[in-house]
Structure formats: structure tokens, C-alpha cells
Design an enzyme around this catalytic site. Structure first.
Site, PDB file in Angstrom:
ATOM      1  N   TYR A 104       0.826  -1.214   0.000  1.00  0.00           N
ATOM      2  CA  TYR A 104       0.000   0.000   0.000  1.00  0.00           C
ATOM      3  C   TYR A 104       0.856   1.258   0.000  1.00  0.00           C
ATOM      4  CZ  TYR A 104      -3.037   3.750   1.509  1.00  0.00           C
ATOM      5  OH  TYR A 104      -3.701   4.949   1.576  1.00  0.00           O
ATOM      6  N   HIS A 125      -3.772  16.505  -3.114  1.00  0.00           N
ATOM      7  CA  HIS A 125      -4.220  16.640  -1.729  1.00  0.00           C
ATOM      8  C   HIS A 125      -4.069  18.061  -1.197  1.00  0.00           C
ATOM      9  CE1 HIS A 125      -4.527  12.356  -1.892  1.00  0.00           C
ATOM     10  NE2 HIS A 125      -4.703  12.214  -0.590  1.00  0.00           N
ATOM     11  N   ASN A 143       0.771  11.493   5.630  1.00  0.00           N
ATOM     12  CA  ASN A 143       0.189  10.675   6.691  1.00  0.00           C
ATOM     13  C   ASN A 143       0.788  11.134   8.017  1.00  0.00           C
ATOM     14  OD1 ASN A 143      -0.538   7.187   5.859  1.00  0.00           O
ATOM     15  ND2 ASN A 143      -1.732   9.020   5.617  1.00  0.00           N
ATOM     16  N   TYR A 166     -18.128  31.485  45.662  1.00  0.00           N
ATOM     17  CA  TYR A 166     -17.300  30.401  45.143  1.00  0.00           C
ATOM     18  C   TYR A 166     -16.164  30.901  44.250  1.00  0.00           C
ATOM     19  CZ  TYR A 166     -20.793  26.890  46.562  1.00  0.00           C
ATOM     20  OH  TYR A 166     -21.639  26.073  47.256  1.00  0.00           O
ATOM     21  N   ARG A 168     -13.574  31.689  46.795  1.00  0.00           N
ATOM     22  CA  ARG A 168     -13.275  30.634  47.759  1.00  0.00           C
ATOM     23  C   ARG A 168     -12.795  29.337  47.092  1.00  0.00           C
ATOM     24  NH1 ARG A 168     -17.871  27.833  50.837  1.00  0.00           N
ATOM     25  NH2 ARG A 168     -19.022  29.637  50.059  1.00  0.00           N
ATOM     26  N   GLU A 181     -12.537   5.468   4.982  1.00  0.00           N
ATOM     27  CA  GLU A 181     -12.140   6.109   6.250  1.00  0.00           C
ATOM     28  C   GLU A 181     -13.425   6.468   6.989  1.00  0.00           C
ATOM     29  OE1 GLU A 181      -9.799   9.108   4.401  1.00  0.00           O
ATOM     30  OE2 GLU A 181      -8.394   7.621   3.640  1.00  0.00           O
ATOM     31  N   PHE A 201      -2.023   6.895  12.038  1.00  0.00           N
ATOM     32  CA  PHE A 201      -2.387   8.238  11.591  1.00  0.00           C
ATOM     33  C   PHE A 201      -3.682   8.735  12.211  1.00  0.00           C
ATOM     34  CE2 PHE A 201      -3.602   5.099   8.279  1.00  0.00           C
ATOM     35  CZ  PHE A 201      -4.963   5.043   8.563  1.00  0.00           C
TER      36      PHE A 201
END
Length: 511
Positions: free
Chosen positions: A53, A83, A195, A280, A283, A414, A328
Site C-alpha cells: 500500500y 491533496h 500521513n 465560590y 473561595r 475512512e 495516523f
């Protein structure tokens, strides 16, 4: 000289120095043997007949398509250019510098199969100030931060845009002026570059470092507000917090005691104070800010591990096998970012209640309304408090967990993603909002303790007040306020306010 990084053992302190000080980095020489070994193994696979791959196959849903040996280099080039789909504003330079440093660390683990030339180019870009222009949006935090890292890789190839010492220009020109040569990617190298979780992790680390700086300031402004409101230090007594046992709570209480030690204001109302308990927001500062400190530390441990990880795919294992996995996937980063976001929102929420207390004469024990000497004619700090309410509310909305919002991508290959990248990116505007909230509190705390004259606050807090007054004058009559708020926010963002209190007061408050 660059900071030498040993992959697998870099600390949060190292990463924080890279972020704040913007120093160049280089891998330790001992990392090169592993890099060379994995690169040789990938070259061997690329020359063979076995389908692996990302080396000689397509990507994602296209993984079943075999790529001819003569097209392996073109496959990597096409991968990067296709990409480069990021959108939005460019990421800040200090984040980009951290991204490149984290990518170096990941490649330095010797499992990615890239040639030493890629490592040398990343080191050269950091040393010469060549930073890729990386759009902020486009990653879902799974299969790597693909789009933003592709913009980084494209610059290494001589494509896209970069800055050279802050000046924008074409990437090829930036490399040329810096004396660097672009690379022609070989088998798997494009995939190794895109990746990985480096963009998500860099943004989460930036958020962590900024949140830590804000928390340090919040303890200081909280002490100043407590004294301005003539609050009690009794709730900060050590034994109370020892009986509960949380480390962050114990440390915050200790810091508050040290900050308020020898306060003349506190001494003036130790006896005969008709109030039994403070609200609060005064405190419970150790309980709230201490819990946030513990959460930041937990997130920091996760991000430190991730910074030292090999997160691309496939990986070259120690036995020489090249195996596809899922390192990844940025789920650890996404969950850490969500934790940081919750802490940032809570630090701001309790600080905003202290701001609201100081401007309310029904709660502030004798201070004039909105901290102005002539309320009515003057509005004083009325709308500064409203601004902090707006910022607090915005942070609450942004604190919704990003990690639970998975959506399938890449034709359902994915099918579960982390959303780590934008979950981490929101930490930058969230922490900026927090800087402004705490800056306003510092302004109000300084104004408030001045109304307690002739009684004076503690020596530590007098130094803090002096730091405020060096940038922001007392508010006697209404004036144009926006520059004051900006200056106050900068006191927090730069760490100057916490430094004024004394570094020895907060030595353990490290994320």
C-alpha cells in the site's frame, strides 16, 4: 545553533521552547541509521513485484489499483498536488514551525522509509526560515492531516507558497533564496509526509502552552481580585487541600497563599468581618483552577507521547516487514484537545465571575459601582465586564467536544475520523479570549486594590499592579477603553503578568 532532538525522547519542555522561542531544530545524528535502513527497505519493495500500500498501489479507496514501477515517483507527486485542498487563513508561523519539527521527529523514528535528503530539507527550511503557507482548514484528523501536510510537502517539491523570514513568495523562489534544493519524491515519500498527526498535534500543543500561560496568570489575577474584594485567605489553608489530595488543587492553593502573603488589605479585615463565607469564585479557586491544571497535565502527557510517535502508514517494522496500520488516526490528540478546551472554558468562567463581583457594589464589599470614583456620571468598567461575559460565552460554545463528531470520508474507506485538527485549532481563539478575560480582571483587580488605600496589597501583588500600571493608567474618568483592553490582554499573552508576580511563586505550575 539548532536544538538537537532525539526522536522518541523529546519532552514537552523542548516543544514549548520551539513554540515560544521559534528556534531551529535538527535530528540527533544517531537517528540517521534507522532512517537509511527503512529507506533502503522501501526502495527494495518498490523494485519488487509485491503489492504494498502506498508504495506501488493507489491510496484510500483506490488501494486495490496496482501502479507500474515506472510511475511510482509520479504517484507520489500526484498524491501531494491532488491533496493540496486546504482552505482558510494560513496557520501562524510558530505553529508551522512546530509542525515541521514534529514531522522531523516522526520521520526520525526510522519507520517511514524516506531518504535522509527529506530530513535534511526540513532541517534546512527550519534553519533558513522557509515556512510553508498552510491553510488552516481541511483535515478531519484521520488518515493523517492530509490536506494541510500536503501544502507542507508541496513546498518541499518547489510548488505552492511559502514565506522566507516572514516574506511571502512562491515556494520555489523561497527555497532558491535560502540556498535549498526542492526534492523529487520517491516511493512512499509523499505518503510519509502527509500521513501523520503533526498538524493536529502542533495545534493542540500550541493550545496547551497558551492555556498553561493563561492559567498561571489566572492564579495571579485571582489573588489580586480576592484582595481587592477583601476576600478571605482562610479557604486557601494548606490542610484543607491536603485533606482532598488533588495535586493541582494543592499547588494552586499554595500559590494563592504566597501571592497574598503580608497583604495589608487582608490584615485590615481579619477581625470583625461580618461576612462568613466568600462566593465560590473567590473561595473555590484552588478546586477549580487546580482541577484545570491536572487536566492540562494529563493532556500534555498524551501530546508528548504523540510528538515522539511514528504516525504515517505503512510503517517499516524492525523485522523489515512493511505493514499497514492506523497510527495516523488522531483520536488521542482529539480527546486531549477536548480536555484542554474544557479547562480553558472553566478557567475563564470562574475568572469572569470574579470580574462580575468586582463591579457589583452589592458583592464587592465597599467598592464603588463599576470601579469608578464617580458612578453615574461615569460608567467605569461596566462594559469591560460585559465584554468578558461575551468572551466567556463564546468559549463555552466552542468547548463542545469535537472528538464525538465523526463522519465517514473517502467513499467510506475512512469511516471513523477524529476531528482532531479543528478540535485543536479552536484552542487558539479560545485561549485568546481567555487572555482578554484575564487582562480585564487584572485591570479591575489593580483598580480595586487602589480603592483600599491607605491599606496596601501584598508585596507580590504590588509588583503585579505595577506591571498593569506600566501599560494601563488608573481609570479616574471615562475614556476610550479599547486600547486598554488590548494592552491588558497582551500582559497575559506574553506571560509578563505572571512574571511580575515572581517565578518562584509558580514553579510547579507546569503543564
Amino acid at each position: 545553533m539548532p536544538r538537537i532532538l532525539v526522536p522518541g525522547s523529546v519532552t514537552l519542555a523542548d516543544l514549548e521552547n520551539i513554540y515560544w522561542q521559534e528556534m531551529p531544530v535538527a535530528l540527533a545524528p544517531q537517528a540517521m541509521a534507522g532512517i537509511e535502513r527503512s529507506a533502503a527497505r522501501i526502495a527494495e519493495v518498490a523494485a519488487g513485484n509485491e503489492a504494498v500500500y502506498g508504495v506501488n498501489t493507489g491510496f484510500g479507496k483506490l488501494a486495490s489499483i496496482r501502479i507500474a514501477q515506472g510511475d511510482v515517483a509520479k504517484l507520489q507527486r500526484n498524491l501531494i498536488l491532488s491533496h493540496c485542498c486546504g482552505v482558510g487563513d494560513p496557520l501562524p508561523d510558530n505553529v508551522v514551525r512546530l509542525i515541521l519539527s514534529l514531522k522531523l521527529l516522526s520521520l526520525g523514528r526510522g519507520a517511514s522509509g524516506v531518504r535522509p535528503a527529506l530530513v535534511a530539507l526540513l532541517e534546512g527550511m527550519l534553519a533558513k526560515g522557509v515556512l510553508p503557507v498552510i491553510p488552516e482548514k481541511g483535515s478531519v484528523g484521520a488518515s493523517g492531516d492530509l490536506a494541510p501536510l500536503a501544502h507542507m510537502a508541496a513546498v518541499m517539491m518547489g510548488h505552492s507558497e511559502a514565506t522566507l523570514n516572514g516574506k511571502p513568495m512562491a515556494a520555489a523562489e523561497a527555497l532558491k533564496q535560502a540556498g535549498l534544493q526542492p526534492v523529487e519524491l520517491q516511493a512512499k515519500e509523499g505518503l510519509a509526509l502527509i500521513n501523520g498527526t503533526q498538524v493536529s498535534n502542533a495545534l493542540a500543543l500550541a493550545g496547551l502552552f497558551r492555556a498553561k500561560r493563561a492559567l498561571q496568570a489566572a492564579i495571579v489575577t485571582g489573588a489580586l481580585s480576592t484582595d481587592a474584594a477583601m476576600g478571605s485567605t482562610a479557604p486557601f489553608a494548606a490542610e484543607i487541600h491536603d485533606l482532598r489530595g488533588h495535586a493541582g488543587q494543592i499547588e494552586v492553593a499554595r500559590a494563592l497563599r504566597a501571592l497574598m502573603e503580608n497583604s495589608g488589605i487582608r490584615a485590615s479585615h481579619t477581625d470583625n468581618d461580618e461576612r462568613v463565607q466568600d462566593p465560590y469564585c473567590l473561595r473555590c479557586q484552588p478546586q477549580v483552577d487546580g482541577a484545570c491544571l491536572d487536566v492540562l497535565r494529563q493532556a500534555g502527557r498524551t501530546l508528548e507521547i504523540e510528538a515522539n510517535a511514528a504516525t504515517d502508514n505503512p510503517l517499516v517494522l524492525s523485522d523489515g516487514s512493511v505493514v499497514s496500520g492506523g497510527n495516523f488516526h488522531a483520536e488521542p490528540v482529539a480527546l486531549a484537545a477536548d480536555m484542554i478546551a474544557l479547562a480553558v472554558a472553566e478557567i475563564g468562567a470562574i475568572a469572569q465571575r470574579r470580574v462580575a463581583l468586582l463591579v457589583d457594589p452589592a458583592l464587592s464589599y465597599g467598592l464603588p459601582g463599576f470601579l469608578t470614583p464617580k458612578p453615574g456620571l461615569n460608567s467605569g468598567l461596566m462594559i469591560a465586564e460585559v465584554t468578558t461575559a461575551a468572551l466567556m460565552s463564546e468559549n463555552k460554545q466552542m468547548a463542545h467536544p469535537a472528538s464525538i463528531d465523526s463522519t465517514p470520508t473517502s467513499a467510506n474507506q475512512e469511516d471513523h475520523v477524529s476531528m482532531a485538527c479543528h478540535g485543536a485549532r479552536r484552542l487558539l481563539p479560545m485561549t485568546q479570549n481567555l487572555f482578554w478575560i484575564l487582562g480585564v480582571e487584572a485591570m479591575m483587580g489593580a483598580q480595586g486594590v487602589e480603592f483600599r488605600a491607605p491599606h496596601q496589597t501584598s508585596p507580590r501583588l504590588l509588583a503585579v499592579k505595577a506591571a498593569v500600571r506600566a501599560k494601563i493608567a488608573p481609570l479616574a474618568e471615562d475614556r476610550y477603553m479599547a486600547p486598554d483592553l488590548a494592552a491588558a490582554g497582551d500582559l497575559i499573552a506574553t506571560g509578563a503578568l505572571a512574571e511580575a508576580a515572581g517565578a518562584d511563586i509558580l514553579p510547579g505550575l507546569s503543564a
